[in-house]
Design an enzyme around this catalytic site. Structure first.
Site, PDB file in Angstrom:
ATOM      1  CD  GLU A 131      22.809  46.517  41.470  1.00  6.75           C
ATOM      2  OE1 GLU A 131      22.992  46.120  42.623  1.00  6.75           O
ATOM      3  OE2 GLU A 131      23.642  46.367  40.553  1.00  6.75           O
ATOM      4  CG  ASN A 174      22.786  50.899  36.074  1.00  2.00           C
ATOM      5  OD1 ASN A 174      22.641  50.604  34.893  1.00  2.00           O
ATOM      6  ND2 ASN A 174      23.804  50.440  36.803  1.00  2.00           N
ATOM      7  CG  HIS A 210      25.834  41.981  35.110  1.00  2.00           C
ATOM      8  ND1 HIS A 210      27.156  42.186  34.793  1.00  2.00           N
ATOM      9  CD2 HIS A 210      25.441  43.079  35.794  1.00  2.00           C
ATOM     10  CE1 HIS A 210      27.552  43.361  35.255  1.00  2.00           C
ATOM     11  NE2 HIS A 210      26.515  43.935  35.866  1.00  2.00           N
ATOM     12  CD  GLU A 240      26.553  47.605  36.057  1.00  2.00           C
ATOM     13  OE1 GLU A 240      26.718  46.491  36.598  1.00  2.00           O
ATOM     14  OE2 GLU A 240      26.193  48.614  36.689  1.00  2.00           O
ATOM     15  CG  ASP A 242      29.444  40.771  32.802  1.00  2.00           C
ATOM     16  OD1 ASP A 242      28.261  40.403  32.982  1.00  2.00           O
ATOM     17  OD2 ASP A 242      30.161  41.197  33.731  1.00  2.00           O
TER      18      ASP A 242
HETATM   19  O1  G3I Z   1      38.912  47.992  48.166  1.00  2.00           O
HETATM   20  C1  G3I Z   1      38.986  46.748  48.846  1.00  2.00           C
HETATM   21  C2  G3I Z   1      40.408  46.439  49.249  1.00  2.00           C
HETATM   22  O2  G3I Z   1      40.834  47.410  50.169  1.00  2.00           O
HETATM   23  C3  G3I Z   1      40.452  45.035  49.855  1.00  2.00           C
HETATM   24  O3  G3I Z   1      41.779  44.708  50.125  1.00  2.00           O
HETATM   25  C4  G3I Z   1      39.885  44.013  48.881  1.00  2.00           C
HETATM   26  C5  G3I Z   1      39.828  42.615  49.474  1.00  2.00           C
HETATM   27  O4  G3I Z   1      38.723  41.888  49.023  1.00  2.00           O
HETATM   28  O5  G3I Z   1      38.558  44.389  48.570  1.00  2.00           O
HETATM   29  C6  G3I Z   1      38.472  45.656  47.925  1.00  2.00           C
HETATM   30  O6  G3I Z   1      37.136  45.927  47.666  1.00  2.00           O
HETATM   31  C7  G3I Z   1      36.550  45.202  46.593  1.00  2.00           C
HETATM   32  C8  G3I Z   1      36.095  46.182  45.540  1.00  2.00           C
HETATM   33  O7  G3I Z   1      35.393  45.524  44.509  1.00  2.00           O
HETATM   34  C9  G3I Z   1      37.258  46.935  44.907  1.00  2.00           C
HETATM   35  O8  G3I Z   1      38.119  46.042  44.259  1.00  2.00           O
HETATM   36  C10 G3I Z   1      35.358  44.436  47.138  1.00  2.00           C
HETATM   37  O9  G3I Z   1      35.805  43.413  48.009  1.00  2.00           O
HETATM   38  C11 G3I Z   1      34.569  43.831  46.001  1.00  2.00           C
HETATM   39  O10 G3I Z   1      33.367  43.288  46.518  1.00  2.00           O
HETATM   40  C12 G3I Z   1      34.205  44.905  45.001  1.00  2.00           C
HETATM   41  O11 G3I Z   1      33.490  44.290  43.939  1.00  2.00           O
HETATM   42  C13 G3I Z   1      32.794  45.189  43.089  1.00  2.00           C
HETATM   43  C14 G3I Z   1      31.298  44.913  43.168  1.00  2.00           C
HETATM   44  O12 G3I Z   1      30.630  45.774  42.265  1.00  2.00           O
HETATM   45  C15 G3I Z   1      30.761  45.129  44.558  1.00  2.00           C
HETATM   46  O13 G3I Z   1      29.391  45.005  44.574  1.00  2.00           O
HETATM   47  C16 G3I Z   1      33.284  44.945  41.666  1.00  2.00           C
HETATM   48  O14 G3I Z   1      34.666  45.308  41.561  1.00  2.00           O
HETATM   49  C17 G3I Z   1      32.438  45.779  40.700  1.00  2.00           C
HETATM   50  O15 G3I Z   1      32.788  45.433  39.373  1.00  2.00           O
HETATM   51  C18 G3I Z   1      30.963  45.483  40.927  1.00  2.00           C
HETATM   52  O16 G3I Z   1      30.195  46.235  40.042  1.00  2.00           O
HETATM   53  C19 G3I Z   1      28.765  46.101  40.137  1.00  2.00           C
HETATM   54  C20 G3I Z   1      28.156  47.438  39.766  1.00  2.00           C
HETATM   55  O17 G3I Z   1      28.693  48.463  40.565  1.00  2.00           O
HETATM   56  C21 G3I Z   1      26.633  47.412  39.886  1.00  2.00           C
HETATM   57  N1  G3I Z   1      26.069  46.297  39.148  1.00  2.00           N
HETATM   58  C22 G3I Z   1      26.659  44.986  39.397  1.00  2.00           C
HETATM   59  C23 G3I Z   1      28.172  45.034  39.209  1.00  2.00           C
HETATM   60  C24 G3I Z   1      28.786  43.662  39.374  1.00  2.00           C
HETATM   61  O18 G3I Z   1      28.645  43.206  40.679  1.00  2.00           O
END
Ligand code: G3I
Length: 323
Positions: A131, A174, A210, A240, A242
């Protein structure tokens, strides 16, 4: 026959899914994740990102990433490793560090070299840079600490470092909103050519995909776009996928969602160098969508009870048979 076995029989490398460490404590979830008839490839949703791997400068924590890498190995699934350089999920010691050009280049190269070496031989592909283009969609670069400090050269420098650490891994750029023609897709093509012009290796472009139910680009539009990339000498992969919708999803939504999934799968089937398809997790229970887009979700082929959405699943399966 499943989503993976069918697509492999049709000449692709895999059908796969993202997953995440916390989800593995759910045994029903893990059972389906391990079902290689459907999933021949997995991607860690979070545990190989910079904030997970190098939360403090020079202190590397591989335990969570290793869980996913080991699972792929046990299951005989390919592993897409995600990702090395991204503005998001970047620890504050990097994003707010105030480093000069040479220092940030060193930091980035050290991170890449350490992580790619750790997983050497395990990753079918690496998302090296994720990105890098702006959400404005106008094809400009995203303003992030790497771009502001190093300029566009951070991208080829990252690819060269990854290639040196694991010459066999396929190296990908990506991004999202590059799945049909437009300024951002053109800019991504320019990124590929820029990397090549610097003399660095790039093997593929990840089309995140997406999408939104009813707003998915047509098969024709996706095929033309994929060919614009493959004409540059790189592979493409759907990385990715969905397709979200306002929740709760109606039967009519699900019918359209099945058509929309098929559009993308058919496009990949029509392009030789579209090598595989990954959905961004397989069940709505663990989709990233509802926490980012309030009131939207239901984006995946399995619902939040882990039950297959039969029309969606069957549409993917039958699209895999077409080329
Ligand atoms: O690890 C912390 C945890 O300690 C905390 O308690 C909790 C509370 O919110 O947050 C946890 O972190 C989260 C993390 O996922 C792990 O679960 C973050 O808040 C959350 O923002 C994060 O979201 C991820 C997101 O990327 C962040 O940008 C999604 O799971 C993940 O599926 C998503 O994936 C991205 C790709 O990497 C790139 N392309 C877009 C895609 C969708 O956004």
């Amino acid at each position: 026959s499943g989503l993976n076995t069918t697509i492999v029989a049709a000449g692709k490398l895999y059908f796969g899914t993202a997953t995440d460490n916390t989800e593995l404590s759910n045994t029903a979830y893990e059972k389906q994740l391990n079902n290689t008839a459907d999933f021949g490839q997995i991607t860690p949703g979070n545990s190989m990102k910079w904030d997970a791997i190098e939360p403090e400068r020079g202190a590397y924590t591989y335990a969570e990433g290793d869980v996913i890498a080991n699972l792929a190995k046990e299951n005989g699934q390919k592993l897409r490793c995600h990702n090395l350089v991204w503005y998001n999920q970047l620890p504050s010691w990097v994003s707010g560090g105030g480093f000069d050009n040479a220092t940030l280049i060193d930091i980035m190269k050290n991170h890449i070299t350490n992580e790619v070496t750790h997983y050497k031989g395990r990753c079918y592909a690496w998302d090296v840079v994720n990105e890098a283009l702006s959400d404005a969609g106008d094809g400009s670069y995203r303003s992030n600490v790497f771009y502001e400090t190093i300029g566009e050269a951070y991208i080829p420098i990252a690819f060269a470092a990854a290639a040196a650490a694991d010459p066999d891994a396929k190296l990908y750029y990506n991004d999202y909103s590059i799945e049909s023609a437009g300024a951002k897709s053109t800019a991504a093509q320019n990124v590929v050519q820029m990397i090549q012009a610097y003399g660095a290796k790039i093997d593929g472009v990840g089309l995140q995909s997406h999408f939104i139910v009813g707003e998915t680009p047509s098969t024709t539009a996706q095929v033309a776009n994929m060919k614009a990339f493959t004409a540059l000498g790189v592979d493409v992969a759907i990385t990715e996928l969905d397709i979200r919708v306002a929740t709760p999803e109606t039967t009519a939504d699900e019918t359209q969602q099945a058509i929309d999934y098929a559009s993308t799968v058919k496009a990949c089937m029509q392009v030789d160098k579209c090598i595989g398809i990954t959905i961004w997790d397989w069940t709505d229970k663990y989709s990233w969508v509802p926490s980012t887009f309030s009131g939207e979700g239901a984006a995946l082929p399995w619902d939040s009870n882990l039950d297959k959405k039969v029309p969606v699943y069957d549409a993917i399966l039958s699209a895999e048979g077409e080329s």
